[in-house]
Design a protein around this motif. Structure first.
Motif, PDB file in Angstrom:
ATOM      1  N   ARG A 687       0.829  -1.206   0.000  1.00 60.05           N
ATOM      2  CA  ARG A 687       0.000   0.000   0.000  1.00 60.05           C
ATOM      3  C   ARG A 687       0.872   1.268   0.000  1.00 60.05           C
ATOM      4  O   ARG A 687       0.593   2.223  -0.734  1.00 60.05           O
ATOM      5  CB  ARG A 687      -0.927  -0.010   1.208  1.00 60.05           C
ATOM      6  CG  ARG A 687      -1.993  -1.114   1.155  1.00 60.05           C
ATOM      7  CD  ARG A 687      -3.022  -0.939   2.262  1.00 60.05           C
ATOM      8  NE  ARG A 687      -4.054  -1.958   2.177  1.00 60.05           N
ATOM      9  CZ  ARG A 687      -4.193  -2.965   3.043  1.00 60.05           C
ATOM     10  NH1 ARG A 687      -3.349  -3.079   4.069  1.00 60.05           N
ATOM     11  NH2 ARG A 687      -5.166  -3.852   2.910  1.00 60.05           N
ATOM     12  N   GLN A 770      -0.260   5.482 -13.351  1.00 63.16           N
ATOM     13  CA  GLN A 770      -1.015   4.236 -13.487  1.00 63.16           C
ATOM     14  C   GLN A 770      -0.228   3.206 -14.295  1.00 63.16           C
ATOM     15  O   GLN A 770      -0.295   2.007 -14.019  1.00 63.16           O
ATOM     16  CB  GLN A 770      -2.360   4.504 -14.168  1.00 63.16           C
ATOM     17  CG  GLN A 770      -3.301   3.303 -14.166  1.00 63.16           C
ATOM     18  CD  GLN A 770      -3.672   2.862 -12.749  1.00 63.16           C
ATOM     19  OE1 GLN A 770      -4.038   3.709 -11.913  1.00 63.16           O
ATOM     20  NE2 GLN A 770      -3.557   1.575 -12.466  1.00 63.16           N
ATOM     21  N   ASP A 774       0.544  -0.587 -12.995  1.00 63.24           N
ATOM     22  CA  ASP A 774       0.098  -1.747 -13.764  1.00 63.24           C
ATOM     23  C   ASP A 774       1.245  -2.559 -14.346  1.00 63.24           C
ATOM     24  O   ASP A 774       1.165  -3.788 -14.423  1.00 63.24           O
ATOM     25  CB  ASP A 774      -0.817  -1.287 -14.910  1.00 63.24           C
ATOM     26  CG  ASP A 774      -2.122  -0.702 -14.420  1.00 63.24           C
ATOM     27  OD1 ASP A 774      -2.487  -0.952 -13.246  1.00 63.24           O
ATOM     28  OD2 ASP A 774      -2.769   0.035 -15.200  1.00 63.24           O
ATOM     29  N   LYS A 778       2.517  -4.270 -10.205  1.00 70.34           N
ATOM     30  CA  LYS A 778       1.600  -5.408 -10.212  1.00 70.34           C
ATOM     31  C   LYS A 778       2.265  -6.707 -10.672  1.00 70.34           C
ATOM     32  O   LYS A 778       2.088  -7.758 -10.026  1.00 70.34           O
ATOM     33  CB  LYS A 778       0.377  -5.109 -11.078  1.00 70.34           C
ATOM     34  CG  LYS A 778      -0.719  -6.179 -11.006  1.00 70.34           C
ATOM     35  CD  LYS A 778      -1.937  -5.764 -11.815  1.00 70.34           C
ATOM     36  CE  LYS A 778      -3.079  -6.740 -11.594  1.00 70.34           C
ATOM     37  NZ  LYS A 778      -2.741  -8.115 -11.999  1.00 70.34           N
ATOM     38  N   ASP A 782       2.270  -9.928  -8.298  1.00 72.45           N
ATOM     39  CA  ASP A 782       1.552 -11.133  -8.721  1.00 72.45           C
ATOM     40  C   ASP A 782       2.441 -12.361  -8.760  1.00 72.45           C
ATOM     41  O   ASP A 782       1.944 -13.493  -8.783  1.00 72.45           O
ATOM     42  CB  ASP A 782       0.932 -10.906 -10.104  1.00 72.45           C
ATOM     43  CG  ASP A 782      -0.285  -9.988 -10.066  1.00 72.45           C
ATOM     44  OD1 ASP A 782      -0.786  -9.723  -8.946  1.00 72.45           O
ATOM     45  OD2 ASP A 782      -0.719  -9.527 -11.136  1.00 72.45           O
ATOM     46  N   ASP A 791      -3.914 -10.607  -2.774  1.00 74.54           N
ATOM     47  CA  ASP A 791      -4.135 -10.154  -4.140  1.00 74.54           C
ATOM     48  C   ASP A 791      -3.777  -8.675  -4.244  1.00 74.54           C
ATOM     49  O   ASP A 791      -4.232  -7.863  -3.422  1.00 74.54           O
ATOM     50  CB  ASP A 791      -5.593 -10.372  -4.538  1.00 74.54           C
ATOM     51  CG  ASP A 791      -5.890  -9.823  -5.929  1.00 74.54           C
ATOM     52  OD1 ASP A 791      -5.447 -10.433  -6.912  1.00 74.54           O
ATOM     53  OD2 ASP A 791      -6.537  -8.750  -6.010  1.00 74.54           O
ATOM     54  N   PHE A 792      -2.973  -8.334  -5.213  1.00 77.75           N
ATOM     55  CA  PHE A 792      -2.488  -6.956  -5.358  1.00 77.75           C
ATOM     56  C   PHE A 792      -3.631  -5.976  -5.535  1.00 77.75           C
ATOM     57  O   PHE A 792      -3.709  -4.950  -4.842  1.00 77.75           O
ATOM     58  CB  PHE A 792      -1.528  -6.885  -6.556  1.00 77.75           C
ATOM     59  CG  PHE A 792      -0.974  -5.515  -6.807  1.00 77.75           C
ATOM     60  CD1 PHE A 792       0.040  -4.988  -6.014  1.00 77.75           C
ATOM     61  CD2 PHE A 792      -1.448  -4.738  -7.862  1.00 77.75           C
ATOM     62  CE1 PHE A 792       0.557  -3.731  -6.257  1.00 77.75           C
ATOM     63  CE2 PHE A 792      -0.934  -3.482  -8.109  1.00 77.75           C
ATOM     64  CZ  PHE A 792       0.077  -2.976  -7.298  1.00 77.75           C
ATOM     65  N   ASN A 793      -4.567  -6.259  -6.431  1.00 75.43           N
ATOM     66  CA  ASN A 793      -5.656  -5.312  -6.697  1.00 75.43           C
ATOM     67  C   ASN A 793      -6.503  -5.088  -5.470  1.00 75.43           C
ATOM     68  O   ASN A 793      -6.918  -3.960  -5.171  1.00 75.43           O
ATOM     69  CB  ASN A 793      -6.518  -5.825  -7.853  1.00 75.43           C
ATOM     70  CG  ASN A 793      -5.812  -5.715  -9.190  1.00 75.43           C
ATOM     71  OD1 ASN A 793      -4.912  -4.893  -9.355  1.00 75.43           O
ATOM     72  ND2 ASN A 793      -6.197  -6.550 -10.141  1.00 75.43           N
ATOM     73  N   THR A 794      -6.766  -6.156  -4.724  1.00 72.73           N
ATOM     74  CA  THR A 794      -7.565  -6.009  -3.507  1.00 72.73           C
ATOM     75  C   THR A 794      -6.856  -5.125  -2.492  1.00 72.73           C
ATOM     76  O   THR A 794      -7.473  -4.268  -1.842  1.00 72.73           O
ATOM     77  CB  THR A 794      -7.838  -7.392  -2.895  1.00 72.73           C
ATOM     78  OG1 THR A 794      -8.503  -8.206  -3.865  1.00 72.73           O
ATOM     79  CG2 THR A 794      -8.701  -7.276  -1.648  1.00 72.73           C
ATOM     80  N   ASP A 797      -6.979  -1.266  -3.663  1.00 73.73           N
ATOM     81  CA  ASP A 797      -8.233  -0.616  -4.048  1.00 73.73           C
ATOM     82  C   ASP A 797      -8.482   0.648  -3.256  1.00 73.73           C
ATOM     83  O   ASP A 797      -8.918   1.672  -3.788  1.00 73.73           O
ATOM     84  CB  ASP A 797      -9.412  -1.582  -3.877  1.00 73.73           C
ATOM     85  CG  ASP A 797      -9.592  -2.461  -5.102  1.00 73.73           C
ATOM     86  OD1 ASP A 797      -8.950  -2.154  -6.130  1.00 73.73           O
ATOM     87  OD2 ASP A 797     -10.332  -3.459  -5.026  1.00 73.73           O
ATOM     88  N   MET A 800      -6.215   3.515  -4.471  1.00 76.54           N
ATOM     89  CA  MET A 800      -6.584   4.006  -5.788  1.00 76.54           C
ATOM     90  C   MET A 800      -7.787   4.933  -5.726  1.00 76.54           C
ATOM     91  O   MET A 800      -7.916   5.862  -6.530  1.00 76.54           O
ATOM     92  CB  MET A 800      -6.887   2.817  -6.716  1.00 76.54           C
ATOM     93  CG  MET A 800      -5.689   1.914  -6.965  1.00 76.54           C
ATOM     94  SD  MET A 800      -4.299   2.764  -7.738  1.00 76.54           S
ATOM     95  CE  MET A 800      -4.986   3.039  -9.351  1.00 76.54           C
TER      96      MET A 800
END
Length: 803
Positions: A687, A770, A774, A778, A782, A791-794, A797, A800
């Motif tokens: 984070r 961004q 990405d 990421k 991953d 999970d990276f996106n979780t 979130d 972001m």
């Protein structure tokens, strides 16, 4: 009067052959093929340089006897001076051959054209006369010589020469050279330094008329600069000139500027002129010849010794190896500073010039690179300045032995060589593990060559008399007793073990590179001894050995999670201590070696030279998946192991060790894996890294640095980001009247912005953060987070949503 002296030892600096000019008008009138050949060998001795002139050697090639007999009348009429002599030699098809001896090099070229135009295959026609003379006498580097000597200006000349091999360690006189010039190539100064001259020599020859400075020689103009350089080289009389891109920049420009003044730059011994020869198909790459001297480029020398750097700029290599760099406060605007200093502060520019010379000197000293090149020459016969040259090294070692066995060597394969199987790579079992040990076969391919007698002559003899041979792959059969390569490797192997005992790093490295190059040579269509059965019998035997080794290990109750060429990765129990893991590694090492000894004796009646070693114990180990898939990756992993200085984090094939990833990705991967391997949560790190990236706190870590592998204009259909950035940079350089930096290959630094890639020096648009999340953060996350159920996106979130 000539003086014949006792045997003297020396080290071969350079070799060359040419046709001696005719001495009489009668010769010129009646012989249009040129004069007789002579070989020139420049040698470094304890008493100074010696020019050996070898006369009486004749260029030779071989043809199948029946082919030349069919053309005998026509050939004899066209070339009455060529001696045709049947020899007790044959080609690899067991056909008898005839040797054709020419008087001179020029005549040999004419004869080659004549015979090829009539469909006659010439064998060994491409072997240079000087190379053949040396290799047939097994002279590699060191030599003992006798002959009639005459003192010349600055050196001795020796005729009626006889040579033999010997060990000799020369004390080279070495000068480091660097030039400064304008963007148009006008010479400002020439810097020279060398530690082998008393207390150390350092001088700059510079155009100008200033107050006297003891280490600067002022000259009136560019022509005077070149003339002074000639005189200085005569006085210093170096054996070797070193520098950074010294051949294709410094010397190429020096010769061009001399040509503008109608000068032949006389830098050789006896004031012989230097000469330039372009590489085939290249206009800015070539070779420099300075009679009696050798020029060695630091970049190419380090590459030959397998050094790897993200950049081979002098600044980067010096900072990496020496911890200091070039004497300028602004590397990116160096040209502008050089021009300014030449006009307003010549002494500062001279110091900068001399410092570059000394940096190169220190890099050579720090890496012992001249020792490496000298040892390589002594082992293979390669010239000191020959970079690469694995095929020539093999030829030097192998061909004279082949002749003594009654064979001549084949030519290069007409089809360029068919592909042979590569090294064994096992499908990996992805996961995050504890206690993974690595077992390595020591020099697997050389040991396969030794054990299974894989050899060009051995293949020819084995196919001729199959009974009792050693089977290879793709129909290969190898003689048990007629071969050379296994013995050559055995000799090198013993020498390397001794070098390692004596902690002679340069010798050990030279031997390792030479031994490991032999498989590549046999599998290369650029080698006259190429045969797909040779290379396949090495690699496919390697596959067999690796697979059988894995089966034996798994029979002991352990799981093999990966195998790669010569390394086997074995998963042990999670409960093992470090000592227990190491003890298991040593136990498996002994078991595997014993089993191979027994199996090879039983199946092939061969003594095993295979040697498995317990190499590493990883306390934690990650084998990632292929991106976007569930299957395991290959040649990519990470682990942490204990060393005498503490724990070491190891990355193989991942972003941290790849030069085309940003510093942000490398930092993030190192920190992330350290936490995961320590069983600590990485959530805060993930984070905070995203947060700081979006906040612009780490803009200095977002720079891409990529190589332009072609000239800028050659990118037409596929235009990658670094090319787009380079074009934008040079458009700006042109509009500002600055030198174009990126037209001919090189490196470019750029960042990704909301308007695409922009060069670092001319960025005007906001950074596309961004993109970095990405494409840089990421993929790294991953690779490891799924193994700890994150999970990276979780995780990001929430961040972001704040930006």
């Amino acid at each position: 009067m000539p003086n014949t002296e006792p045997v003297q030892n020396g080290f071969l600096l350079s070799r060359h052959s040419h046709d001696r000019k005719h001495d009489r008008k009668h010769d010129r009138k009646h012989d249009r093929t040129g004069g007789q050949a002579e070989i020139i060998l420049w040698v470094v001795t304890d008493t100074g340089p010696v020019r050996l002139v070898v006369e009486g050697e004749r260029p030779v090639c071989f043809v199948v006897t029946s082919h030349i007999e069919a053309l005998k009348a026509e050939f004899t009429k066209a070339f009455p001076g060529v001696e045709s002599r049947p020899l007790p030699l044959k080609n690899f098809h067991h056909e008898p051959v005839t040797a054709l001896y020419c008087k001179g090099v020029g005549q040999s070229f004419q004869m080659h054209d004549f015979l090829r135009s009539r469909g006659v295959e010439l064998l060994e026609a491409d072997v240079r006369l000087a190379d053949r003379y040396l290799m047939e006498r097994f002279v590699y580097g060191g030599l003992a010589f006798t002959g009639d000597r005459v003192q010349k200006s600055g050196y001795q000349e020796c005729r009626n020469v006889k040579i033999r091999p010997t060990e000799f360690k020369p004390n080279f006189k070495v000068i480091s050279l660097d030039i400064e010039c304008s963007e148009r190539g006008e010479l400002y100064s020439i810097g020279l330094s060398g530690q082998g001259y008393g207390q150390g020599y350092g001088q700059v020859i510079m155009v100008g008329d200033q107050e006297p400075v003891d280490w600067i020689q002022w000259v009136a103009d560019e022509k005077a600069l070149l003339e002074s350089f000639e005189e200085t080289m005569k006085i210093l009389d170096p054996d070797i000139v070193i520098g950074w891109n010294v051949i294709n920049f410094d010397f190429r420009l020096l010769l061009k500027r001399a040509e503008r003044h109608g000068m032949r730059l006389r830098l050789g011994r006896g004031q012989q002129p230097a000469s330039w020869r372009n590489r085939r198909g290249e206009t800015d790459q070539g070779f420099i010849t300075i009679p009696g001297r050798m020029v060695i480029d630091g970049i190419e020398a380090l590459k030959a010794a397998t050094y790897q750097f993200d950049s081979f700029s002098l600044e980067f290599v010096a900072q990496t190896l020496l911890g200091r760099g070039k004497a300028t406060e602004d590397v990116d605007n160096r040209m502008a500073i050089i021009n300014h200093d030449f006009r307003h502060n010549k002494e500062k520019l001279a110091r900068y010039n001399l410092e570059d010379c000394r940096l190169v000197e220190e890099i050579f000293e720090h890496t012992n690179i001249l020792d490496y090149l000298r040892l390589r020459s002594q082992l293979t016969g390669l010239e000191l300045d020959r970079m690469g040259g694995s095929v020539q090294a093999f030829t030097n070692l192998y061909m004279p032995r082949l002749h003594r066995a009654g064979y001549v060597a084949p030519n290069l394969p007409e089809d360029g060589g068919l592909a042979s199987p590569g090294g064994y790579v096992m499908d990996s079992i992805p996961g995050l593990y504890r206690n993974v040990i690595v077992l390595d076969f020591k020099s697997l391919y050389p040991s396969i060559i030794r054990t299974f007698k894989i050899d060009p002559l051995g293949l020819v003899e084995g196919l001729k008399a199959p009974e009792g041979t050693i089977p290879g792959f793709r129909g290969a059969l190898f003689s048990r007793d007629q071969h050379f390569l296994p013995d050559i490797i055995s000799s090198l192997w013993v020498q390397r073990d001794e070098a390692k005992k004596q902690k002679d790093a340069a010798r050990s490295q030279a031997l390792k590179i030479i031994m490991n190059s032999f498989y590549g040579v046999l599998g290369s269509g650029g080698c006259r001894f190429y045969d797909t059965r040779l290379a396949s019998s090495i690699t496919m035997r390697g596959h067999e050995i690796m697979q059988q080794t894995a089966r034996w290990i798994e029979e002991q109750g352990y799981q093999v999670i990966y195998g790669d060429t010569d390394s086997t990765f074995v998963l042990l129990s999670e409960t093992y201590s470090d000592d227990e893991a190491r003890a298991t590694g040593k136990k498996l090492e002994q078991m595997i070696n014993d089993r191979w000894t027994a199996k090879l004796e039983k199946d092939f009646q061969l003594a095993s030279d295979l040697e498995l070693e317990f190499e590493t114990c990883y306390q934690r180990f990650l084998m990632p998946t292929i991106r976007g898939a569930d299957t395991g990756s290959k040649k990519r992993y990470a682990g942490i192991k204990a060393t005498s200085s503490g724990q070491e984090l190891v990355f193989k094939g991942l972003e941290t060790v790849r030069s085309d990833w940003t510093a942000l990705a490398k930092y993030f991967q190192t920190e992330l894996f350290s936490l995961v391997f320590a069983d600590q949560s990485p959530e805060t790190l993930v984070r905070e890294t995203v947060e700081k990236t979006l906040a612009g706190e780490w803009d200095d870590k977002l720079v891409y640095r990529k190589r332009l592998r072609r000239n800028l204009k050659d990118y037409v259909k596929n235009v990658p980001p670094q090319v787009r950035a380079a074009r934008k940079a040079d458009e700006m350089n042109q509009s500002l009247g600055k030198t174009l930096k990126y037209q001919r290959k090189g490196w470019v630094q750029y960042v990704m912005t909301v308007n695409g890639p922009e060069p670092l020096e001319y960025r005007t648009s906001p950074i596309d953060y961004q993109h970095y999340i990405d494409k840089q953060l990421k993929p790294v996350a991953d690779g490891v987070l799924p193994f700890i159920n994150l999970d990276f996106n979780t995780l990001i979130d929430e961040q972001m949503g704040l930006f």
